[in-house]
Design a protein around this motif. Structure first.
Motif, PDB file in Angstrom:
ATOM      1  N   VAL A  10      41.809  43.079  29.052  1.00 17.10           N
ATOM      2  CA  VAL A  10      42.166  44.415  29.521  1.00 17.10           C
ATOM      3  C   VAL A  10      42.901  45.156  28.411  1.00 17.10           C
ATOM      4  CG1 VAL A  10      43.422  45.698  31.292  1.00 17.10           C
ATOM      5  CG2 VAL A  10      42.352  43.489  31.874  1.00 17.10           C
ATOM      6  N   ASP A  11      42.425  46.369  28.093  1.00 19.66           N
ATOM      7  CA  ASP A  11      43.100  47.154  27.052  1.00 19.66           C
ATOM      8  C   ASP A  11      44.230  47.991  27.659  1.00 19.66           C
ATOM      9  OD1 ASP A  11      42.032  49.548  28.106  1.00 19.66           O
ATOM     10  OD2 ASP A  11      40.689  49.907  26.406  1.00 19.66           O
ATOM     11  N   THR A  12      44.915  48.751  26.822  1.00 21.72           N
ATOM     12  CA  THR A  12      46.105  49.485  27.272  1.00 21.72           C
ATOM     13  C   THR A  12      45.800  50.577  28.298  1.00 21.72           C
ATOM     14  OG1 THR A  12      45.946  50.963  25.367  1.00 21.72           O
ATOM     15  CG2 THR A  12      47.389  49.031  25.145  1.00 21.72           C
ATOM     16  N   SER A  13      44.543  51.019  28.390  1.00 19.03           N
ATOM     17  CA  SER A  13      44.166  52.019  29.397  1.00 19.03           C
ATOM     18  C   SER A  13      43.732  51.377  30.711  1.00 19.03           C
ATOM     19  CB  SER A  13      43.022  52.894  28.858  1.00 19.03           C
ATOM     20  OG  SER A  13      41.798  52.176  28.871  1.00 19.03           O
ATOM     21  N   GLY A  14      43.607  50.055  30.721  1.00 19.59           N
ATOM     22  CA  GLY A  14      43.132  49.350  31.910  1.00 19.59           C
ATOM     23  C   GLY A  14      41.650  49.048  31.886  1.00 19.59           C
ATOM     24  N   ALA A  15      40.950  49.447  30.809  1.00 12.10           N
ATOM     25  CA  ALA A  15      39.520  49.148  30.683  1.00 12.10           C
ATOM     26  C   ALA A  15      39.321  47.645  30.448  1.00 12.10           C
ATOM     27  CB  ALA A  15      38.906  49.954  29.544  1.00 12.10           C
ATOM     28  N   ILE A  16      38.176  47.149  30.901  1.00 13.17           N
ATOM     29  CA  ILE A  16      37.855  45.724  30.793  1.00 13.17           C
ATOM     30  C   ILE A  16      36.694  45.543  29.828  1.00 13.17           C
ATOM     31  CG2 ILE A  16      36.986  43.719  32.065  1.00 13.17           C
ATOM     32  CD1 ILE A  16      38.442  44.811  34.505  1.00 13.17           C
ATOM     33  N   ALA A 108      36.915  52.150  36.840  1.00 14.09           N
ATOM     34  CA  ALA A 108      36.117  52.888  37.820  1.00 14.09           C
ATOM     35  C   ALA A 108      34.618  52.823  37.529  1.00 14.09           C
ATOM     36  CB  ALA A 108      36.570  54.348  37.872  1.00 14.09           C
ATOM     37  N   GLU A 109      34.236  52.397  36.316  1.00 16.24           N
ATOM     38  CA  GLU A 109      32.822  52.348  35.929  1.00 16.24           C
ATOM     39  C   GLU A 109      32.285  50.922  35.826  1.00 16.24           C
ATOM     40  OE1 GLU A 109      32.385  54.601  32.302  1.00 16.24           O
ATOM     41  OE2 GLU A 109      33.679  56.196  33.067  1.00 16.24           O
ATOM     42  N   VAL A 110      33.088  49.930  36.158  1.00 14.28           N
ATOM     43  CA  VAL A 110      32.689  48.532  35.965  1.00 14.28           C
ATOM     44  C   VAL A 110      31.650  48.082  36.981  1.00 14.28           C
ATOM     45  CG1 VAL A 110      33.505  46.144  36.069  1.00 14.28           C
ATOM     46  CG2 VAL A 110      34.792  47.838  34.771  1.00 14.28           C
TER      47      VAL A 110
END
Length: 136
Positions: A10-16, A108-110
């Motif tokens: 998980v990056d700092t924006s919450g993306a995986i 939200a796009e995962v």
């Protein structure tokens, strides 16, 4: 039974970080999954997850990986270990070591894409978990 370890990075924006498997993948080509793979003899699941993450993306988590869940998939001859960790790395730091693509995807796009067996259910649980919330 194949033992598999994979990582929610998980990056700092919450993306995986997700991997698009290529057409040459021996199992489940052309679908999405998490960085990961088979645990080698003598490796712990955590060591396998860290090794696979590094081999497939050239990234490491900023701290130790933590186990989220273990999943048995006897119909697919798999035992999967899902770990999670955080990184300050960005997409520019990713070096594709395996697959067609390796990308940080906003939460939200995962979901809603084709995944390897068992992954979609665990990803949905992870995104709703206190563990994921603690990383954001």
């Amino acid at each position: 039974m194949k033992r598999v370890a994979c990582t929610f990075l998980v990056d700092t924006s919450g993306a995986i970080l997700l991997q698009l498997r290529d057409e040459h993948a021996p199992y489940y080509p052309d679908v999405w999954g998490l960085p990961g793979g088979e645990i080698e003899p003598g490796e712990t699941p955590e060591q396998g997850a860290a090794r696979e993450l590094l081999e497939e993306s050239a990234l490491r988590a900023d701290g130790p990986l933590r186990l989220f869940v273990r999943q048995d998939l006897p119909e697919h001859q798999r035992e999967k270990h899902y770990f999670y960790g955080v990184t300050r790395a960005t997409q520019a730091d990713v070096v594709l070591g395996e697959g067609a693509a390796m990308v940080f995807v906003p939460a939200a796009e995962v979901l809603g894409r084709p995944f390897t067996p068992g992954s979609a259910e665990v990803i949905e649980r992870f995104l709703a978990s206190p563990e994921y919330a603690s990383l954001r």
